[in-house]
Structure formats: C-alpha cells, structure tokens
Design a protein around this motif. Structure first.
Motif, short mmCIF file in Angstrom:
data_model
loop_
_atom_site.label_atom_id
_atom_site.label_comp_id
_atom_site.label_asym_id
_atom_site.label_seq_id
_atom_site.Cartn_x
_atom_site.Cartn_y
_atom_site.Cartn_z
N ASP A 227 0.70 -1.05 0.05
CA ASP A 227 -0.13 -0.01 -0.15
C ASP A 227 0.88 1.33 0.02
O ASP A 227 0.14 2.24 -0.10
N ASP A 228 2.03 1.23 -0.18
CA ASP A 228 2.90 2.26 0.01
C ASP A 228 2.79 3.18 -1.17
O ASP A 228 3.08 2.37 -2.13
N ASP A 229 2.81 4.61 -1.11
CA ASP A 229 2.81 5.27 -2.24
C ASP A 229 3.99 5.73 -2.76
O ASP A 229 3.98 6.34 -3.90
N ALA A 230 5.22 5.43 -2.34
CA ALA A 230 6.60 5.57 -2.66
C ALA A 230 6.87 6.96 -2.53
O ALA A 230 8.08 7.19 -3.05
N GLN A 231 5.94 7.84 -1.85
CA GLN A 231 6.22 9.21 -1.79
C GLN A 231 6.83 9.45 -0.46
O GLN A 231 6.68 8.89 0.45
N PRO A 232 7.96 10.62 -0.23
CA PRO A 232 8.56 10.84 0.69
C PRO A 232 7.51 11.61 1.67
O PRO A 232 6.65 12.30 1.17
N ARG A 233 7.59 11.65 3.03
CA ARG A 233 6.78 12.48 3.95
C ARG A 233 7.69 13.31 4.79
O ARG A 233 8.88 12.89 5.38
N ILE A 234 7.42 14.32 5.29
CA ILE A 234 8.11 15.19 6.27
C ILE A 234 6.87 15.66 7.20
O ILE A 234 6.08 16.02 7.18
N SER A 235 7.55 15.67 8.49
CA SER A 235 7.07 16.19 9.67
C SER A 235 7.62 16.50 10.66
O SER A 235 8.63 16.17 10.92
N TRP A 236 7.10 17.94 11.23
CA TRP A 236 7.93 18.55 12.21
C TRP A 236 7.36 18.19 13.54
O TRP A 236 6.32 17.83 13.75
N ARG A 237 8.51 18.58 14.58
CA ARG A 237 7.99 18.33 16.00
C ARG A 237 7.25 19.56 16.37
O ARG A 237 7.67 20.75 15.73
N GLY A 238 6.72 19.78 17.35
CA GLY A 238 5.78 20.45 17.63
C GLY A 238 6.54 21.80 17.92
O GLY A 238 6.09 23.21 17.58
N ASP A 239 7.82 21.74 18.59
CA ASP A 239 8.43 23.14 18.95
C ASP A 239 9.48 23.64 17.73
O ASP A 239 10.12 24.62 17.83
N GLY A 240 9.53 22.81 16.51
CA GLY A 240 10.24 23.18 15.35
C GLY A 240 11.82 22.79 15.62
O GLY A 240 12.63 23.56 14.86
N ALA A 241 12.15 22.40 16.58
CA ALA A 241 13.58 22.02 16.73
C ALA A 241 14.20 20.65 16.01
O ALA A 241 15.09 20.66 15.63
N PHE A 242 13.09 20.01 15.61
CA PHE A 242 13.61 18.60 14.54
C PHE A 242 12.25 18.31 13.70
O PHE A 242 11.26 18.83 13.97
N PHE A 243 12.92 17.82 12.53
CA PHE A 243 11.85 17.05 11.69
C PHE A 243 12.50 15.76 11.24
O PHE A 243 13.52 15.56 11.26
#
Length: 1210
Positions: A227-243
């Motif tokens: 079911d993987d769509d082969a696209q990359p995903r990006i997500s940030w942590r709430g304080d913006g220090a890491f993603f």
C-alpha cells in the motif's frame, strides 16, 4: 473515561458556486487547505487540469461569518505542455477521482500576509491576500520537481524533498540553508554507543539458543507494504527543533527489497538519527506535537510469497507504530473495525480492501487521526489513549456524492490552535468538525443510582457501574457491542463507530446513536447490591432509525441523543399500561445541506415498537440538547436555553447561559425565599437549575426567572450529587456548592450583580484530576487522573448529606455505619438534633445493637466536644436502656457508660461487678478485663481499694498483672487493723483526707490525739469542727484551729475562735495583735484583769495604733485606760489633730501643753506644707516648658516623629 463528542459541524460546498461568476473561476477539485487561525478563515485550493494539460488552481475563502464560499483568485496555464512532458515527477493527467494532487503544500504566512503554493511540478507560487493585488509571483522553481514540502510550526523554515533525491531546507524568504541527499548513508550525529549492557548477544533467547543471539538482522526480509505510495513524507516536531523524513529506499543489492526508512534532522538540517529497520512500514508519518512519539503504520503478513517483506504476524494485521527521536520503536496498537478485505475492484491498489493514506495529530497531542481509504468509502478515525490503551472514539465517513460513487476525502488537516477541530475536504466540499470531551454517566436518583459510565471504543461501549465495581480502565465490567441494522447504520456494509450514547434518568437504560440516525436501546439490568454474579446483563429492547425505516440515508446527520421525562412537560401524552414502560428519547441532528439547521427528533418506544414520533426544527445549527429531569431543553450556539414544545412543534425561551456550555444539565434545586409579612416561615419550592461548563472553563448557572452567573473561571469538570454541585478546578481543588446556596446566590445577583461568590467547602485533589461520576447512595466521588487511573474518594459533604438524611428519617443504624466507615466524628449523631436523639435513644439502641458499635459511640462522645451534662445524660440514658434490655449481654457497654461520664463513675462500674460476682463469675471476670482496658489499672486498683472490698481489689490486681510483692504486704497490714482505722489507712493512702478523718473520728477517743495531728497536717479544721461538734473534744478542736489562725496572723478570727473555746488569755493576745482595742478591753473587763495589766496593755497598743496612723484611737486609749492626758495630746499633735488636742487641754486645764506640744507641732506642719508646695511649683514649671517645646516642634515639623521626645520621662 472521556469520550469525543461532536460539537460543531460546518460544511461549505463548491458545488453551490456559480461557475460563471467573477474571475471566471470554476470549482475543479479541492486538494489543499490553508488556515488563518487569527481571523478564523480557511483558504481552499482546487485544481483543474485543462485539455491542453495546463493546470488551473483556484483559491477560495471560507469564513464562518460569510454566507457563502467565495473565490479569491485563480491561476491558469501555470505549466505549459512542454514542461509537463519534460517533467517526469508531475502526475499524469487522469480521469480518476483519486489522482494525486499537484499541490504538495498550501500555506498561509500570516506575518507576510502571503499564500504560498508549492506544486509537484517544482514551482513555488506566492500571492498576497490583499485583493487589490492580482499578480501571482513564482518565486522559484525546482527543475526536478518537488515530491514533498512541509513548513515548520513557526512558518520560518520550509523543507523540500525534490525529484532528484535531494533534501532542501529553506527560510521563509526562500533562501537555502542546507542541501543534502534524501537517502543518506550515515546514521547521524546521535549514533548510539553500545556498552554491552542489555545487548542482544547477552539476552536469553529460549529454545532458539545462541544462534538467535548471534544472528544479524536480515535486511532482505525487510520490505515495504504494497500500500506504500512511494512518496517521501516530512513532519515537524511541535517546537520546530527537529523534523523527520520518511523515504522509500530502493534496493541496492540483489535479493534486497525496497524499504521505508525514517531520518531525523535538526533545525539546521544536520542528520541526527536513522530509524531502525521495520518490515512492512508504510508511508504515513506524523510527529506528535508534544515531541515524544513519531507515528507511522505497519503491515503484517506471513512473510513469504505476496507477503514477503512484511512483518511476520497474523494475516490482515495492521498496526499504528511509534518511534522515538533516536529512531527506536516505542509501542504500537492494532487497527480495528476494518473487515473489507477482498471487496475492492482494484486489488493491486488496495489489496486488503483499504489502506491508511495519512495520519495526523491534534494540536494538543491528545487525538490521533487516521485517514483510511477504503473500497467502499474513505473514513477518518480519531484515536485517543489512556492507561496505555488506544481507544477508537469517532469515525468520520466521507459524504457519498450524488453520482453514487464511493465518498472520498482529498485532504485531512487539524486546526493549529483549536485543538479538537479537524478540517476535511472532498472533491467539492469543505467539512469542519469540532469535537469536545464528554463523560457519559447515568443520572439515576438514589436509591437506584448505579454510577454507570460509558466509554466508546470502536463499535464497543465499555460499561462500568461504579456503585458496585471500580474497574480500572481500559478494562470494564461489561462490553456492549453495537450492532445497528445494516440498512440503517451506514451506506456501507461496515459497522461504523457510534457517535453518541446516553443513559436514562429512571433506570439503567442506555441508548446508542449512530451518525446516520440508527439507534439501539438496551436495558442493562445493572446489579445494585454487592455480591457475586454479573454486574450487568443487557437486553436489547429496540433498534431502528430515528426517522423511521423509510428514512433516506444521508439526508440528516445526527450527533446527540438524550432520554427525557415527559411528566409535567409540554409534550404529547401517551396511554401507559401497567405492564409496559414507555421510553422517550430525543436525537439532535442537522440537515445534510450546508445551510441546514438543527432538527430535534423525538421517539417513544413501548413494547419494543415505536408508538410516537415527533420532530421540531430550530432556526440555528450546532446547538446542544441539555439533559433534564423533565422535558426537553435545547441550547442555542449563543447560550440561550429553549424548552421544546412537542405539541406546537416550537421552541419556548427558558433561560440563558453567559457562554455556550457544551457540557450542561438541568436539575431541580430548592429555592428558599424570605417569608412575607403574613407568612411566618420561609417559602421553599423546587425550581429548575441549569448548570453548564463552557469550553473556556467557565462554570455557569442559570434559572428560569432570569438569573445567570459564572461561579468559576477555572473549572475542569463538574457533577451534581446529594444536593451539591461538585466541581474541580485547575487549582487542583474540588469544591462542594449546595444547590440551595446557588439558587439564593442567583436571586441576590439579580439585585446586586457584583455580589461575591461565597466560600464553600473544598478538598484538595491530585493535580489534573477530573470528575467521572458521583454516586450519592455510596457517598463516593470517582476521579480520573491525567495518566488514566481512577481514584474513588468519599468527600465529607456527600457523606454528611446522607448522614443527615438518615438521621431525619430515623435510620440511626445507617447513619452510624456511614460515620464509622468514613471516620466522621460520631458526635454529629447527637449534634444534628440533640433533643430528638435523646427522645429516640431506645430506637438508636435497637438499630445499633452491636456491643462494639455502642462502645465506640460512647467512647467518641466521651472524648468529644459535648458539654458534661449532655454526655452524662446520654451515658445514663443508654445505660438504663441496656440494663432493661439485656444486662448480661451489654455488661461491657454499661461499664463504658459509667467510665465515660463526666466525671467518670468508676465506683458504680465496680459496684455492678460486685453485684454480679456471685451469680455470674465468668461474666465478671471478662468484665474486669474489659474495664481494665478502659481505665488505667493503677487508678482502677485504687478505686477498688476505696470500696474496702479486698476480694475486688485482688481481682483487679490479678487481671491488671500487678506484681504481688507490691500490694500483698500492704493488704495484709490493712486486714490486721480494726475496721474504722483500716478505712482511715485506705483513705489516707488514696489521698481522701476528709474521708480518712471521718474514719479516724469513728475509731474512738483513743485516736483523738492522732486525729488532731492529722487535722493539723492536712488542715482539715472545718471538717474537724463539723465532726466533733457537740462532743467533749470540740473545745480542743477549736483551740487547735485558733492556734493555726494565730500562726497565720489571722488575729481577728483567732480571737473569735479562742473566745469560743474559752481560752480568754489567748483571745486577749489575739485582740491586741489585731488592734481591736474595743473588744480587747471588753474582754479584759469580763476577765477582771488587774489595772496594771490594763495600763501596760494601753501603752503597748498605742504604739501600734500610732504606727498605723490611727492617732485618734491611740489618744482615746491613753485617756480612757491609762489616764495620761499629756501623751494623749502628744499623739493628737503627731496626727495633726490640733483641734482635738486643744479641746483636751482646755477640758483637763493643762495650758502648759500648748507651749510644749501644740505650737511646735503647728510650726513644723506649716514648714512641711510650704516645702511640698515649692516642689510642686518646680515640677509644674518643668512640665509647662516641655509641653511648649513639643507644640513648637509640631508646628515647625508637622510630619516628624516625636517618639524620642515623648519617651523621655518628664
């Protein structure tokens, strides 16, 4: 144990937009949403691909205060045909509705007032919100295309994943900060350092042996999900220090498989860590705003064949998995309520009948959303966690389009500030749904209150009656599985999650509502009494649809259901048979169209069939039904309260809250009014009281006569029990407000809105505690801690309310047991109504007939704050009642009553034992042991000794375990004495000196000398005089008493006693010492003393009188008894009695005494007076000068302190 309940639902549709309107915009397909949290406005982007492959993007504005959605601008011919051909990352044109969106990011930069669109083709487009500026600026392009783009939480950084496998970090001005490969080979800066502790090689592997410990991870078995769509995903942590970036790594060696890997980056773009390899990991990715978890999904299978590369597990298993920032796994939970495998036509796309398209977190990190794309429809599931268990709280199904195709979502996004607001879009519709936390509890009144609580977990309702069982979550006493009719539950065959549930206020009936309008009514048959057996034995009563079997699916969406009582309400009445019960409930729904208002549908069920249906339409939407004791109350979005009149099908204004209160209820509260001039007593009536808690934590109360008020602004939860409003605050305090005080406060607020809220009884609770339910019958309050565990407490106000109710009803047994269990001072049983309790002592003894209980009661009142007279009367009353009832059974209680008197009557208790000693020896033995337990053994020994019964003394001494060597010699000595002297020795030993003197007096005249010594030793003169009065020794006693008074220098009393005793010589001396010269010479005349004795006495007493400034008396003694005129004149002059001195000189014809005494004395007196006057003048002058100085200082320095001056001694 809270549930997510739907609060608001706002729909906006592009299908209503006129395609020929301004700007020539057409609707297209909604693909992205940007949120302006400050203005509460949504910007919606729709895409439309023309026949020439040109992309057209329209941006629409959706505002709650605007009646319709409006188009801001549109962008056409963004990409030429040639560019599309050259760009392989651009999604090809397709007529499928599930085509991938060309917009990979749509964001509002509030500081700049700019909308930024990032397209898959690689363009970054900006357009200001100012409607006067029509130009659209392409600020940059990425030739290789952009696969994913995500802005940081503070909108200052943008992360791009490009088509040539690069990761670019940019600022809000689109300056590149870093550029790195999308698939780095290194682990990152936070490479773990293995010390060998707890390593895999050192762990026990059971039957697999050492080979399992030494085996390395086989990456060939780690693959991606189909079911993987082969696209990359990006997500940030709430304080913006890491993603975190999730990418699909293609196989680099033979036999390897493509697998998904997580990479965690710092804010500056440096790689921090790489996630551990996880088989079957899918593309969904979301970092929890609080920062502790990264969410993804994982597929399981057999691990071979078509399932090669998946994690090994049961077929169809699908988990939500969590990672830490260091890349390590941290828990998981399994998806439920999915049973669609093999139903899809496109098996290659959705092999299991569905796939998880995306995951997301609410702004407060409490709710996890799963966007599930199924063959039949799209569904968004909302999950919450508590006590390490994940609950499926709600499901949002995509609306079915008019074409009949499966309903699909095109985007799912949480509001960045409104934590429980989720925004979903379909091809042509924008759906905003706001949820709120709600605790579903039963509202039964005592004595049938069960304290049942319902918790939604998927299709199951977890039920726990807290009156009989305190089952910690996630467990429950019973699991009720909802199964509405398939034709009514949903447009699909899948059983959906119920949207709401409610309890009846009469018995434990529960009604479960689905959003489609399906309803299931169940009688829980909750067991109230403690014991073994099922806590609940549910029986389904009825299942159907609110609008009937012929109702059209999808025309209305329901969100709330409540039971109501039609008695004394403006509703239609039904004939009720004795053997059939009628169930009334109301469901709140809304018309499916965008402008639809709330609809209240009422259903009456009897005998398993619908006997009545009613419907009332409102003028607004997003209101709320208020659970009420009588009738139906609807709350408008502005807080107005309306009574629902079913006969007229209309709404009648009733009251209002100051704010909209999602959690609200109506109870009846006593309203005590001041009596009129003709009425002598206060007037009391039961009136409806509305209590509500707003989203901001304001606790509001209101009544029908117009009074409304905010009680607290920091409330976290509330409930009503035992005539108290119980609420917790963010200050971690539970407050207990009497309903009577609330109605009085509301009446006073009408005249004086600024009236202060009174102080009520409070109790500290654990930080973050929330009220789950309160059970009046068990006087308990159930709280839930933030981590999910439960705590049941018994607050004093709830306990005291039940105790008072029992006392008023004469149930002293129940009141006593409640006080004993909850450690309430038993004095309240008496203080509640002292006279009634005294009158009903026999009833109290009959109900509280346990010996230990009565002993506990007597001990409590004996040590309590009651007055001595009350305690003594209670002890005497209970003692008399128990002696009449059964002396032998209650012997210990009777002894306790004697001991607890004020003062204690130990002798009466021992006397009772003496009375029973011959007939009940064993009972007396046990009673002696008990009374020794109550009273100090030495004190009891002395009391027994004072009763002059040596057998009782020995019994007490033996049971008190006293050393025989301490008391036997003394007892033998006493036994050898004659009775009266024996009693004297005992009383003297016990310190009862007056009684000892009586025994010594009775011992005979031979003991008189010893008696007088005893009187002098202990100063028992008054007692001795009364004992020997009228005897031959009375004079001797008086003499001893007189000598003691003379030694104390109480000469006047001594003289009186001596005269009474006939000791005239001693009386003369005592009168002389007392300066009682009149009595002295009277007695001397009676005693016929010599003249020389009289003269000598006169000269002695004159000296003492003169020293006491009694010069007139001294002169009279000298004249009358010494015939000395010269000394008499001298004494008068010394006392400045010059007139009397001159009179005596003239009377006795002694003029020479004027020159000898009077004239020198007068001159000396005048000189002394003049000297004293001079000293007074000097002192007065000094004081006047000082006062004048102070006055001048005060005038010159008005603000200065003069304490230093005033402290001077003037």
């Amino acid at each position: 144990m809270r549930n997510l309940s739907l609060w608001q639902s706002i729909n906006a549709s592009l299908s209503d937009f006129d395609s020929e309107s301004v700007l020539g915009a057409t609707s297209g397909r909604i693909s992205a949403v940007a949120i302006d949290a400050e203005r509460d406005v949504l910007y919606v982007a729709s895409e439309l691909r023309g026949t020439d492959s040109a992309l057209e993007i329209n941006v629409w504005r959706v505002a709650e205060d605007e009646p319709k959605i409006c188009c801001l601008f549109h962008i056409t011919t963004l990409n030429s045909s040639s560019s599309l051909v050259m760009n392989p990352w651009l999604t090809p044109v397709s007529s499928s509705p599930n085509v991938t969106s060309e917009i990979v990011s749509f964001k509002l930069l509030p500081d700049d007032g700019m909308l930024v669109i990032v397209t898959r083709a690689g363009d970054i487009v900006m357009r200001p919100l100012d409607e006067d500026i029509r130009e659209v600026e392409v600020v940059g392009s990425v030739e290789s295309g952009i696969l994913s783009a995500t802005w940081g939480p503070d909108e200052s950084l943008l992360v791009l994943a490009t088509g040539d496998n690069k990761l670019i970090l940019m600022t809000s001005t689109f300056d590149i900060l870093s550029e790195s490969p999308l698939h780095p080979a290194e682990f990152g800066e936070n490479v773990p350092i293995a010390l060998g502790w707890g390593a895999k090689e050192t762990q026990f592997h059971g039957s697999l042996g050492k080979s399992a410990a030494q085996a390395a991870l086989d990456l060939s078995a780690v693959g991606a999900s189909p079911d993987d769509d082969a696209q990359p995903r990006i997500s940030w942590r709430g304080d913006g220090a890491f993603f975190v970036v999730s990418t699909l790594i293609q196989p680099s060696t033979d036999g390897a498989r493509a697998r998904r890997v997580l990479h965690v980056y710092a804010r500056d773009g440096t790689l921090q860590s790489t996630g551990e390899p996880v088989a079957g990991l899918e593309h969904a990715l979301a970092w929890r705003p609080s920062g502790n978890l990264i969410a993804g999904t994982q597929r399981f299978g057999s691990g071979s064949g078509d399932d090669a590369g998946l994690a090994r597990g049961s077929d169809g298993r699908h988990d939500v998995v969590f990672f830490e920032r260091n890349g390590l796994r941290h828990g998981e939970f399994r998806l439920r309520e999915r049973s669609e495998k093999g139903k899809g036509k496109d098996v290659d796309t959705r092999r299991w009948g569905y796939r998880v398209k995306d995951v997301g977190w609410s702004a407060d990190s409490n709710v996890l959303s799963l966007w599930i794309e199924g063959d039949e429809e799209d569904v968004v599931q909302l999950w919450t966690t508590g006590n390490y268990h994940w609950y499926l709280k709600q499901e949002i199904s995509a609306p079915t389009p008019r074409s009949g195709a499966p309903g699909r979502f095109t985007s799912v996004q949480w509001h960045p500030e409104d934590a429980l607001r989720i925004i979903l879009t379909t091809f042509t519709e924008v759906i905003q749904r706001t949820y709120a936390w709600e605790t579903i509890t039963s509202r039964n009144k005592p004595p049938t209150d069960t304290g049942s609580v319902a918790v939604t977990d998927g299709i199951n309702i977890l039920l726990t009656p807290f009156r009989t069982q305190n089952v910690p979550p996630p467990m429950s006493s019973h699991v009720l599985t909802g199964s509405p009719p398939a034709c009514l539950g949903s447009a699909t065959s899948r059983i959906s999650v119920p949207i709401h549930a409610s309890f009846s206020s009469s018995r434990d009936f529960v009604v479960v509502l689905w959003e489609s309008g399906a309803i299931e009514l169940t009688d829980l048959h909750t067991r109230i009494e403690p014991g073994r057996g099922k806590a609940m034995d549910p029986v389904k009563i009825w299942a159907g649809h609110v609008n009937g079997e012929e109702a059209e699916i999808g025309t209305r969406r329901f969100r709330q259901v409540v039971f109501y009582n039609p008695e004394n309400a403006a509703v239609a009445t039904l004939p009720v048979h004795a053997d059939e019960e009628v169930f009334h409930f109301a469901a709140l729904g809304v018309e499916a169209d965008a402008e639809g208002a709330d609809v209240i549908c009422v259903v009456a069920i009897r005998g398993g069939a619908v006997v009545e249906r009613n419907e009332v339409r409102t003028r607004l939407r997003n209101g709320r039904l208020v659970p009420a004791d009588e009738g139906i109350t609807w709350q408008a979005p502005d807080g107005e309260l309306f009574a629902v009149d079913l006969i007229a099908a209309t709404l009648l204004p009733k009251s209002h809250f100051l704010d909209f209160c999602f959690t609200a209820l109506q109870v009846f509260a006593p309203d005590i009014q001041e009596p009129g001039e003709e009425m002598g007593e206060p007037i009391s009536a039961m009136i409806p009281l509305f209590i509500g808690l707003s989203h901001a934590g304001k606790l509001n109360i209101a009544t029908e006569y117009g009074g409304c008020r905010t009680l607290a602004t920091n409330t976290s939860s509330f409930t009503v029990a035992s005539r108290f409003l119980v609420f917790t605050t963010t200050a971690h305090v539970a407050q207990f407000a009497p309903l009577t005080a609330l109605t009085a406060l509301l009446r006073s607020s009408i005249d004086d809105p600024s009236a202060l809220t009174p102080e009520w009884e409070t109790r500290r609770v654990e930080r973050g505690s929330r009220i789950i339910t309160a059970i009046s019958s068990t006087m308990s309050l159930v709280l839930q801690m933030p981590r999910g565990n439960l705590e049941t407490i018994n607050p004093r106000p709830l306990v005291m309310e039940i105790v008072k109710h029992n006392l008023d009803d004469g149930n002293y047994g129940k009141a006593f047991l409640a006080c004993r269990k909850h450690r309430i001072d038993l004095n309240v049983l008496v203080e509640h109504n002292r006279q009634v309790f005294m009158d009903k002592l026999p009833t109290f003894v009959e109900q509280v007939d346990d010996v230990d209980y009565i002993n506990l009661f007597l001990t409590s009142i004996g040590q309590g704050p009651l007055s001595d007279d009350v305690v003594t009367n209670l002890c005497e009353g209970i003692r008399a009642e128990l002696e009449r009832k059964d002396l032998k059974r209650y012997i210990s209680v009777i002894l306790t009553s004697h001991v607890m008197k004020r003062p204690p009557d130990h002798e009466a208790g021992l006397a009772l034992l003496l009375r029973l000693r011959d007939t009940e020896p064993q009972l007396v033995e046990d009673a002696v042991r008990y009374i020794i337990f109550l009273v100090d053994a030495d004190r009891l020994f002395d009391t027994a000794l004072g009763m002059y019964d040596f057998s009782l003394v020995l019994m007490v001494a033996q049971h008190a375990q006293k050393d025989p060597r301490e008391y036997l010699p003394f007892l033998r000595e006493l036994r050898a004495l004659e009775p009266h002297y024996q009693h004297f020795r005992i009383d003297d030993h016990l310190g009862r000196h007056a009684k000892a003197l009586e025994s010594l007096c009775a011992a005979g005249t031979e003991r008189f000398s010893e008696a007088m010594d005893y009187v002098e030793k202990h100063r028992l003169y008054d007692r001795a005089l009364s004992l020997w009065q009228g005897t031959e020794h009375y004079g001797a006693v008086l003499g001893v008493y007189g000598d003691w008074l003379f030694e104390r220098r109480d000469f006047s009393d001594a003289a009186f006693v001596f005269r009474r005793a006939g000791a005239l010589e001693k009386a003369l001396v005592a009168h002389e010492r007392a300066l009682e010269w009149q009595e002295l010479y009277e007695l001397a005349q009676q005693a016929q003393v010599s003249d020389d004795y009289v003269r000598d006495t006169a000269h002695r007493i004159v000296e003492d009188l003169a020293s006491k400034k009694r010069h007139a008396d001294a002169a009279r003694v000298l004249l009358d008894y010494a015939q000395d005129v010269r000394e008499a004149v001298n004494v008068l002059v010394q006392g400045t009695l010059f007139a009397e001195a001159r009179r005596l000189i003239t009377l006795h014809k002694r003029p020479e005494l004027l020159e000898e005494f009077v004239h020198p004395g007068a001159l000396e007196s005048a000189a002394q007076i003049e000297e004293e006057l001079g000293e007074m003048r000097i002192q007065l002058r000094k004081q006047a000068e000082r006062l004048q100085e102070l006055h001048m200082r005060k005038v010159e320095q008005p603000g200065a302190s003069f304490l230093d001056v005033l402290s001077v001694d003037i």
